[in-house]
Scaffold this motif. Structure first.
Motif, mmCIF file in Angstrom:
data_model
loop_
_atom_site.group_PDB
_atom_site.id
_atom_site.type_symbol
_atom_site.label_atom_id
_atom_site.label_comp_id
_atom_site.label_asym_id
_atom_site.label_seq_id
_atom_site.Cartn_x
_atom_site.Cartn_y
_atom_site.Cartn_z
ATOM 1 N N TRP A 269 -15.608 0.244 7.627
ATOM 2 C CA TRP A 269 -14.899 0.848 8.766
ATOM 3 C C TRP A 269 -14.736 2.356 8.584
ATOM 4 C CZ3 TRP A 269 -14.897 -1.415 13.159
ATOM 5 C CH2 TRP A 269 -14.907 -2.823 13.224
ATOM 6 N N VAL A 306 -8.129 -0.679 13.349
ATOM 7 C CA VAL A 306 -8.823 -1.739 12.607
ATOM 8 C C VAL A 306 -8.903 -1.370 11.126
ATOM 9 C CG1 VAL A 306 -11.026 -2.907 12.266
ATOM 10 C CG2 VAL A 306 -10.119 -2.611 14.579
ATOM 11 N N THR A 310 -7.272 -3.351 7.923
ATOM 12 C CA THR A 310 -8.089 -3.751 6.773
ATOM 13 C C THR A 310 -7.464 -3.250 5.470
ATOM 14 O OG1 THR A 310 -10.060 -3.620 8.182
ATOM 15 C CG2 THR A 310 -10.412 -3.703 5.805
ATOM 16 N N SER A 334 -8.748 -7.716 14.270
ATOM 17 C CA SER A 334 -9.715 -6.645 14.521
ATOM 18 C C SER A 334 -10.399 -6.813 15.860
ATOM 19 C CB SER A 334 -10.765 -6.606 13.399
ATOM 20 O OG SER A 334 -10.180 -6.367 12.150
#
Length: 341
Positions: A269, A306, A310, A334
């Protein structure tokens, strides 16, 4: 099968490559007869501890020191030192989880003996942070009364686990991290591709751990599975949950591997976020360009959220929530975030 013979010249080269400043400092101390009688080399495995220790022992015992203070690396002494075959260099390490008092008693007997060859004797204690209390107290008696003919070298990953009285009687050397260039070179020498080495560098500075990840191509398989998973999340595919069962769980056997998987997802990400902000950047995953195309359709704020989720996922593991449940919750959160729900 014959054991591999280690090249002393290679060890000398690696010591200089990984810890050049410490080699120089120890070399200067040796040149001026100012080496300590006991050292504690502290730091995660893979920063060049073993090469540095072997270099120091060769510097002490090689009969052919060059004008610039280097052991020759080709004499019988040097060759036996790096292959742990020298009778005056005694190594002990943890048997199981600890170094036991019986092993220190063995050292005690060796401390009383004069060198078999030459004029120096060296004792190397690996895993010094795993000495039992009784073993540590036994060791203390010997390093309190050093002999000019003896040098004790302790290796640890966590000096906080060592008795303060032992630390106070050693010269502590905290090994610095390898530079990015040194780490990248070490990883490619292990067998990582240039791209995979770049990814590994985001996850660890421990070369020995990176070596373990190569066993059975574990890192290659798990990074490919993470690529599949992140691709499925980005495209809001329902089979993302199936990938957890089929692709990821079979590869994850312990808490360290669980943490690595979550760190890989977070790095994915980060790559997406960075390449969205600066399209000319090249990410560490092969799928980065593909991800960038999809990410350009999404709000930047959603991708940031997101990534935040994480990064918070390891907290669930710390609360004893199952790894599978943690991953599935992360996927759901997500995809809802990316869908704007």
């Amino acid at each position: 099968m014959m054991e591999q013979v280690i090249s002393a010249l290679d060890v000398i080269e690696q010591a200089h490559a990984k810890q050049p400043r410490l080699v120089e400092q120890l070399g200067q101390a040796a040149a001026h007869d100012q080496l300590a009688h006991a050292y504690l080399f502290n730091g995660p495995n893979g920063r060049g501890q073993l090469e540095l220790v072997d270099w120091l022992i060769m510097r002490l015992m090689c009969p052919n020191i060059s004008e610039d203070g280097e052991p020759d690396g080709v004499c019988d002494q040097c060759r036996r030192i790096v292959n742990h075959e020298h009778p005056d260099v005694i190594h002990i390490a943890a048997e199981g989880k600890t170094i036991k008092v019986e092993q220190v008693r063995y050292l005690r007997d060796e401390f009383t003996k004069t060198p078999t060859e030459g004029r120096h004797k060296v004792f190397v204690i690996h895993d010094a942070d795993r000495l039992t209390t009784s073993a540590a107290n036994g060791l203390l008696k010997f390093i309190e009364e050093p002999s000019a003919q003896q040098t004790a070298i302790l290796l640890s990953e966590n000096k906080a686990q060592i008795l303060p009285t032992i630390i106070s009687r050693t010269q502590v050397i905290d090994l610095p991290k390898l530079s990015p260039a040194q780490m990248h070179l070490a990883l490619t020498e292990l067998g990582y591709s240039a791209q995979a080495a770049g990814l590994v560098q985001h996850l660890t500075d421990n070369v020995e751990l990176a070596r373990e990840w190569l066993v059975d191509d574990w890192f290659g398989q798990v990074s490919a599975s993470v690529e599949q998973l992140v691709t499925a999340i980005l495209h809001k595919q329902t089979d993302a949950f199936g990938l957890v069962q089929v692709e990821i769980l079979p590869l994850v056997g312990n808490s360290e591997q669980q943490a690595t998987v979550l760190a890989l997802i977070a790095q994915a990400w980060r790559d997406i976020l960075l390449t969205k902000a600066e399209p000319q950047l090249v990410g560490d995953f092969a799928a980065t360009k593909q991800w960038q195309t999809q990410a350009n359709k999404l709000p930047l704020a959603s991708i940031i959220k997101v990534l935040d989720r994480t990064l918070q996922a390891p907290q669930r593991l710390q609360k004893n929530i199952a790894f599978q449940t943690t991953l599935e919750a992360l996927i759901l959160e997500s995809q809802l975030e990316l869908a704007g729900v």
